[in-house]
Design a protein around this motif. Structure first.
Motif, PDB file in Angstrom:
ATOM      1  N   TYR A 199       0.956  -1.192  -0.118  1.00  0.00           N
ATOM      2  CA  TYR A 199      -0.035  -0.129  -0.143  1.00  0.00           C
ATOM      3  C   TYR A 199       0.701   1.260   0.035  1.00  0.00           C
ATOM      4  O   TYR A 199       0.450   2.342  -0.613  1.00  0.00           O
ATOM      5  N   ASP A 200       2.146   1.302   0.656  1.00  0.00           N
ATOM      6  CA  ASP A 200       2.814   2.317   0.857  1.00  0.00           C
ATOM      7  C   ASP A 200       3.757   2.730  -0.546  1.00  0.00           C
ATOM      8  O   ASP A 200       3.964   3.974  -0.761  1.00  0.00           O
ATOM      9  N   CYS A 201       4.019   1.936  -1.329  1.00  0.00           N
ATOM     10  CA  CYS A 201       5.021   2.229  -2.439  1.00  0.00           C
ATOM     11  C   CYS A 201       4.422   1.670  -3.641  1.00  0.00           C
ATOM     12  O   CYS A 201       4.868   2.024  -4.842  1.00  0.00           O
ATOM     13  N   GLY A 202       3.614   0.775  -3.772  1.00  0.00           N
ATOM     14  CA  GLY A 202       2.858   0.117  -4.897  1.00  0.00           C
ATOM     15  C   GLY A 202       3.807  -0.972  -5.387  1.00  0.00           C
ATOM     16  O   GLY A 202       3.396  -1.706  -6.471  1.00  0.00           O
ATOM     17  N   PHE A 203       4.785  -1.556  -4.580  1.00  0.00           N
ATOM     18  CA  PHE A 203       5.582  -2.653  -5.161  1.00  0.00           C
ATOM     19  C   PHE A 203       4.680  -3.988  -5.130  1.00  0.00           C
ATOM     20  O   PHE A 203       3.972  -4.212  -4.074  1.00  0.00           O
ATOM     21  N   VAL A 204       4.711  -4.619  -6.179  1.00  0.00           N
ATOM     22  CA  VAL A 204       4.126  -5.786  -6.291  1.00  0.00           C
ATOM     23  C   VAL A 204       4.998  -7.100  -5.908  1.00  0.00           C
ATOM     24  O   VAL A 204       5.778  -7.540  -6.589  1.00  0.00           O
ATOM     25  N   MET A 205       4.512  -7.777  -4.970  1.00  0.00           N
ATOM     26  CA  MET A 205       5.005  -9.179  -4.687  1.00  0.00           C
ATOM     27  C   MET A 205       5.097 -10.167  -5.717  1.00  0.00           C
ATOM     28  O   MET A 205       4.002 -10.291  -6.421  1.00  0.00           O
ATOM     29  N   GLY A 206       6.034 -10.925  -6.254  1.00  0.00           N
ATOM     30  CA  GLY A 206       6.025 -11.739  -7.468  1.00  0.00           C
ATOM     31  C   GLY A 206       6.694 -11.192  -8.471  1.00  0.00           C
ATOM     32  O   GLY A 206       7.025 -11.592  -9.643  1.00  0.00           O
ATOM     33  N   SER A 207       7.014  -9.723  -8.418  1.00  0.00           N
ATOM     34  CA  SER A 207       7.543  -9.186  -9.225  1.00  0.00           C
ATOM     35  C   SER A 207       9.356  -8.871  -9.210  1.00  0.00           C
ATOM     36  O   SER A 207       9.404  -9.020  -7.847  1.00  0.00           O
ATOM     37  N   LYS A 208      10.041  -8.533 -10.039  1.00  0.00           N
ATOM     38  CA  LYS A 208      11.591  -8.216  -9.896  1.00  0.00           C
ATOM     39  C   LYS A 208      12.148  -9.465  -9.031  1.00  0.00           C
ATOM     40  O   LYS A 208      12.830  -9.057  -8.150  1.00  0.00           O
ATOM     41  N   GLY A 209      11.729 -10.635  -9.103  1.00  0.00           N
ATOM     42  CA  GLY A 209      12.596 -11.838  -8.684  1.00  0.00           C
ATOM     43  C   GLY A 209      11.971 -11.921  -7.035  1.00  0.00           C
ATOM     44  O   GLY A 209      12.464 -12.811  -6.633  1.00  0.00           O
ATOM     45  N   THR A 210      11.078 -11.395  -6.665  1.00  0.00           N
ATOM     46  CA  THR A 210      10.445 -11.778  -5.483  1.00  0.00           C
ATOM     47  C   THR A 210       9.376 -12.696  -5.484  1.00  0.00           C
ATOM     48  O   THR A 210       9.057 -13.014  -6.403  1.00  0.00           O
ATOM     49  N   LYS A 211       9.079 -13.700  -4.152  1.00  0.00           N
ATOM     50  CA  LYS A 211       8.159 -14.470  -4.291  1.00  0.00           C
ATOM     51  C   LYS A 211       6.691 -13.808  -4.009  1.00  0.00           C
ATOM     52  O   LYS A 211       6.770 -13.017  -2.874  1.00  0.00           O
ATOM     53  N   ARG A 212       5.704 -14.446  -4.642  1.00  0.00           N
ATOM     54  CA  ARG A 212       4.489 -13.877  -4.118  1.00  0.00           C
ATOM     55  C   ARG A 212       4.055 -14.216  -2.725  1.00  0.00           C
ATOM     56  O   ARG A 212       4.642 -15.440  -2.256  1.00  0.00           O
ATOM     57  N   LEU A 213       3.397 -13.581  -2.094  1.00  0.00           N
ATOM     58  CA  LEU A 213       2.924 -13.988  -0.723  1.00  0.00           C
ATOM     59  C   LEU A 213       2.071 -15.093  -0.679  1.00  0.00           C
ATOM     60  O   LEU A 213       1.129 -15.247  -1.536  1.00  0.00           O
TER      61      LEU A 213
END
Ligand SMILES: [Zn+2]
Length: 84
Positions: free
Chosen positions: A25-39
């Protein structure tokens, strides 16, 4: 909620729930993008890898859902799918 909202002077808006959990909510980063894992459903709390804000999963999602609804009211011309 839809039929009760007017009785309480509230506005009911249906939003597309896509990415409301995965988006910071704070910065708009989407988990699962840029090599991160989805929650996953087991991740009840998480820390955004971009802005490092710590989130309670459901509270973060609720803030995103509220923001989507408010954007929909102020920009009704936008397609639901385009709002995240
Ligand atoms: Zn963030």
């Amino acid at each position: 909620l839809e039929y009760k909202a007017p009785a309480y002077g509230r506005t009911f808006v249906e939003v597309n729930p896509a990415y409301t959990t995965q988006t910071c909510y704070d910065c708009g980063f989407v988990m699962g993008s840029k090599g991160t894992k989805r929650l996953t459903l087991h991740d009840r709390e998480w820390t955004c890898p971009n802005c490092h804000v710590h989130h309670i999963r459901d509270h973060n999602a609720a803030l995103n859902i509220l923001a989507k609804g408010q954007r929909l009211l102020t920009r009704p011309d936008q397609n639901l799918e385009a709002i995240y």
